[in-house]
Design a protein around this motif. Structure first.
Motif, PDB file in Angstrom:
ATOM      1  N   VAL A   1       0.762  -1.085   0.069  1.00 50.31           N
ATOM      2  CA  VAL A   1      -0.026  -0.165  -0.027  1.00 50.31           C
ATOM      3  C   VAL A   1       0.869   1.226   0.145  1.00 50.31           C
ATOM      4  N   LEU A   2       1.883   1.207   0.726  1.00 54.24           N
ATOM      5  CA  LEU A   2       2.819   2.319   1.107  1.00 54.24           C
ATOM      6  C   LEU A   2       3.648   2.661  -0.609  1.00 54.24           C
ATOM      7  N   ALA A   3       4.135   1.615  -0.980  1.00 52.27           N
ATOM      8  CA  ALA A   3       4.892   1.379  -2.355  1.00 52.27           C
ATOM      9  C   ALA A   3       3.788   2.090  -3.548  1.00 52.27           C
ATOM     10  N   TYR A   4       2.632   1.889  -3.395  1.00 51.24           N
ATOM     11  CA  TYR A   4       1.832   2.090  -4.467  1.00 51.24           C
ATOM     12  C   TYR A   4       1.272   3.455  -4.194  1.00 51.24           C
ATOM     13  N   ARG A   5       1.387   3.984  -3.012  1.00 51.41           N
ATOM     14  CA  ARG A   5       1.023   5.517  -2.858  1.00 51.41           C
ATOM     15  C   ARG A   5       2.204   6.105  -3.171  1.00 51.41           C
ATOM     16  N   LEU A   6       3.363   5.665  -3.274  1.00 56.35           N
ATOM     17  CA  LEU A   6       4.532   6.608  -3.655  1.00 56.35           C
ATOM     18  C   LEU A   6       4.898   6.486  -5.035  1.00 56.35           C
ATOM     19  N   ALA A   7       4.321   5.266  -5.702  1.00 55.68           N
ATOM     20  CA  ALA A   7       4.377   5.110  -7.100  1.00 55.68           C
ATOM     21  C   ALA A   7       3.081   4.708  -7.837  1.00 55.68           C
TER      22      ALA A   7
ATOM     23  N   ARG B   1       1.556   4.252 -10.563  1.00 54.76           N
ATOM     24  CA  ARG B   1       1.874   3.653 -11.834  1.00 54.76           C
ATOM     25  C   ARG B   1       2.132   2.161 -11.375  1.00 54.76           C
ATOM     26  N   ARG B   2       2.793   1.627 -10.455  1.00 50.84           N
ATOM     27  CA  ARG B   2       2.879   0.272 -10.238  1.00 50.84           C
ATOM     28  C   ARG B   2       1.448  -0.193 -10.147  1.00 50.84           C
ATOM     29  N   LEU B   3       0.515   0.341  -9.964  1.00 50.13           N
ATOM     30  CA  LEU B   3      -0.826  -0.351  -9.840  1.00 50.13           C
ATOM     31  C   LEU B   3      -1.463  -0.829 -11.104  1.00 50.13           C
ATOM     32  N   ASP B   4      -0.630  -0.349 -12.118  1.00 53.50           N
ATOM     33  CA  ASP B   4      -0.894  -0.704 -13.562  1.00 53.50           C
ATOM     34  C   ASP B   4      -0.689  -2.268 -13.788  1.00 53.50           C
ATOM     35  N   ALA B   5       0.242  -2.802 -13.064  1.00 47.14           N
ATOM     36  CA  ALA B   5       0.583  -4.377 -13.133  1.00 47.14           C
ATOM     37  C   ALA B   5      -0.800  -4.851 -12.623  1.00 47.14           C
ATOM     38  N   LEU B   6      -1.334  -4.510 -11.320  1.00 49.00           N
ATOM     39  CA  LEU B   6      -2.548  -5.254 -10.950  1.00 49.00           C
ATOM     40  C   LEU B   6      -3.769  -5.023 -11.860  1.00 49.00           C
ATOM     41  N   ARG B   7      -3.750  -3.724 -12.583  1.00 51.26           N
ATOM     42  CA  ARG B   7      -5.020  -3.566 -13.471  1.00 51.26           C
ATOM     43  C   ARG B   7      -4.909  -4.585 -14.620  1.00 51.26           C
ATOM     44  N   GLU B   8      -3.639  -4.859 -15.200  1.00 49.63           N
ATOM     45  CA  GLU B   8      -3.461  -5.563 -16.134  1.00 49.63           C
ATOM     46  C   GLU B   8      -3.858  -7.081 -16.002  1.00 49.63           C
TER      47      GLU B   8
ATOM     48  N   ILE C   1       1.572  -8.278  -5.537  1.00 56.32           N
ATOM     49  CA  ILE C   1       1.344  -7.418  -4.100  1.00 56.32           C
ATOM     50  C   ILE C   1       2.752  -7.878  -3.354  1.00 56.32           C
ATOM     51  N   CYS C   2       3.106  -9.080  -3.265  1.00 63.15           N
ATOM     52  CA  CYS C   2       4.373  -9.414  -2.408  1.00 63.15           C
ATOM     53  C   CYS C   2       5.342  -8.706  -3.203  1.00 63.15           C
ATOM     54  N   LYS C   3       5.562  -8.641  -4.298  1.00 61.24           N
ATOM     55  CA  LYS C   3       6.601  -8.012  -4.967  1.00 61.24           C
ATOM     56  C   LYS C   3       6.483  -6.609  -4.512  1.00 61.24           C
ATOM     57  N   ALA C   4       5.511  -5.885  -4.677  1.00 67.73           N
ATOM     58  CA  ALA C   4       5.392  -4.585  -4.486  1.00 67.73           C
ATOM     59  C   ALA C   4       5.820  -4.120  -2.907  1.00 67.73           C
ATOM     60  N   SER C   5       5.563  -5.304  -2.138  1.00 65.09           N
ATOM     61  CA  SER C   5       5.810  -4.755  -0.659  1.00 65.09           C
ATOM     62  C   SER C   5       7.337  -4.444  -0.345  1.00 65.09           C
ATOM     63  N   GLY C   6       8.164  -4.782  -0.998  1.00 66.72           N
ATOM     64  CA  GLY C   6       9.632  -4.366  -0.624  1.00 66.72           C
ATOM     65  C   GLY C   6      10.181  -5.288   0.230  1.00 66.72           C
ATOM     66  N   ASN C   7       9.534  -6.370   0.870  1.00 63.93           N
ATOM     67  CA  ASN C   7       9.934  -7.110   1.690  1.00 63.93           C
ATOM     68  C   ASN C   7      10.556  -8.309   1.241  1.00 63.93           C
ATOM     69  N   SER C   8      11.848  -8.518   1.036  1.00 61.36           N
ATOM     70  CA  SER C   8      12.254  -9.639   0.072  1.00 61.36           C
ATOM     71  C   SER C   8      12.201 -10.891   0.978  1.00 61.36           C
ATOM     72  N   ILE C   9      12.228 -10.928   2.257  1.00 60.09           N
ATOM     73  CA  ILE C   9      12.046 -12.353   3.036  1.00 60.09           C
ATOM     74  C   ILE C   9      10.564 -12.682   2.657  1.00 60.09           C
TER      75      ILE C   9
ATOM     76  N   GLU D   1      -5.876   1.347  -3.666  1.00 56.92           N
ATOM     77  CA  GLU D   1      -5.667   2.655  -4.094  1.00 56.92           C
ATOM     78  C   GLU D   1      -6.127   3.656  -2.969  1.00 56.92           C
ATOM     79  N   ALA D   2      -7.130   3.343  -2.460  1.00 56.16           N
ATOM     80  CA  ALA D   2      -7.690   4.342  -1.319  1.00 56.16           C
ATOM     81  C   ALA D   2      -6.932   4.208   0.249  1.00 56.16           C
ATOM     82  N   GLY D   3      -6.001   3.312   0.076  1.00 54.68           N
ATOM     83  CA  GLY D   3      -5.355   3.188   1.439  1.00 54.68           C
ATOM     84  C   GLY D   3      -6.166   2.842   2.616  1.00 54.68           C
ATOM     85  N   ASN D   4      -7.230   1.951   2.350  1.00 56.75           N
ATOM     86  CA  ASN D   4      -8.049   1.513   3.611  1.00 56.75           C
ATOM     87  C   ASN D   4      -7.132   1.066   4.539  1.00 56.75           C
ATOM     88  N   PRO D   5      -7.525   1.648   5.604  1.00 53.94           N
ATOM     89  CA  PRO D   5      -6.749   0.512   6.881  1.00 53.94           C
ATOM     90  C   PRO D   5      -7.278  -0.522   7.142  1.00 53.94           C
TER      91      PRO D   5
END
Length: 230
Positions: free
Chosen positions: A102-108, A110-117, A145-153, A194-198
Motif C-alpha cells: 500500500v505504501l509502495a503504491y502510494r509513492l508510485a 503507476r505500479r498499480l498498472d500491473a494489478l490492473r493488467e 502484491i508481495c513483490k510490491a511490498s519491498g519485503n524480500s523475506i 488505491e484508497a489506502g483503506n486501513p
C-alpha cells in the motif's frame, strides 16, 4: 493431459516440468495419491526422463510428491493439516506484504498498472471460459502484491509456498467456478489499495479464506487468538 513446458523458456527444464506437474494437480488432471509414471510423463511433455527426474526431486523436496522405494513418486494428498498450514502461512505473509505494498503504491501509483493488467487478463480468460489461465491470474495478482511490498523475506517465503498455493487454491477455485465473483473481489481489493483503506489486511484475509469450510476458518481464527493471548 499435461501441457508441455514453454519452448524457449529461460527457466531450467526441470523447473518447467515441475510447474507442469503442479498445474496438472491444480486442475485435476493428476489426483492426490496418483503415481507419476516417468515414461508417460516424458511422452506427454515431449522431454526426456532426465528433467522428469529432476522435477520429481524438486517437488519431493517441497512436499508435493512423495517417493517410496520400488513404488516411485505419488502426488501428496492435500487435505486436513496441510491445507490449514498453507492457509495460515499464506494469510500471515500476505497481511505483512499488503502493508508495504500500500505504501509502495502510494509513492508510485503507476505500479498499480500491473494489478490492473492482471485483472484485465482475468476478464479475458473469463470471457473464454479458460479456468486454468484464470487461476494463474489469481495467483499472479497476489504475487504482484508481495513483490510490491519491498519485503524480500516475505517474497521469498511466499514464492517457496507458491506451488502449494497454486494446487490448493486452484482446486478450491475450481469448486467455486464463479468468474464474476472472483473478478469483483480482486477489483474491490484494488480499490481499497488505491484508497489506502486501513482495513485492507482484514479484507485480504477474508478474500483468501472465502472458500474454507466453517470448521477450517474457525480453526484458523482459534490459532490466531491463541497466539495473541500468549
Amino acid at each position: 493431459m499435461l501441457a508441455p513446458p514453454p519452448i524457449g523458456s529461460t527457466r531450467q527444464l526441470g523447473e518447467a516440468v515441475a510447474d507442469a506437474i503442479v498445474d496438472a494437480v491444480a486442475q485435476g488432471s493428476l489426483q492426490p495419491g496418483e503415481r507419476i509414471v516417468e515414461a508417460d510423463l516424458a511422452g506427454q511433455l515431449g522431454v526426456s526422463r532426465v528433467p522428469i527426474r529432476e522435477a520429481i526431486k524438486i517437488l519431493q523436496a517441497q512436499g508435493i510428491l512423495e517417493v517410496t522405494p520400488n513404488r516411485g513418486a505419488r502426488v501428496v494428498a492435500f487435505e486436513g493439516r496441510i491445507i490449514e498450514d498453507v492457509f495460515e502461512a499464506r494469510v500471515a505473509l500476505e497481511r505483512i506484504a499488503i502493508r508495504g505494498a500500500v505504501l509502495a503504491y502510494r509513492l508510485a501509483p503507476r505500479r498499480l498498472d500491473a494489478l490492473r493488467e492482471i485483472i484485465s487478463r482475468m476478464q479475458r480468460m473469463a470471457s473464454w471460459s479458460d479456468w486454468v489461465e484464470f487461476r494463474k491470474c489469481d495467483v499472479a495478482f497476489h504475487h504482484e502484491i508481495c513483490k510490491a511490498s519491498g519485503n524480500s523475506i516475505v517474497l521469498k517465503l511466499w514464492e517457496a509456498l507458491a506451488r502449494h498455493i497454486t494446487i490448493i487454491f486452484g482446486r478450491e477455485l475450481a469448486s467455486e467456478r464463479n468468474f464474476d465473483l472472483v473478478i469483483e473481489q480482486h477489483e474491490a481489493l484494488l480499490r481499497q489499495i488505491e484508497a489506502g483503506n486501513p482495513q485492507i489486511e482484514d479484507t485480504l484475509e477474508r478474500h483468501i479464506l472465502r472458500l474454507r469450510k466453517p470448521a477450517g476458518r474457525q480453526a484458523h481464527v482459534g490459532k490466531r487468538m491463541a497466539r495473541s493471548t500468549r
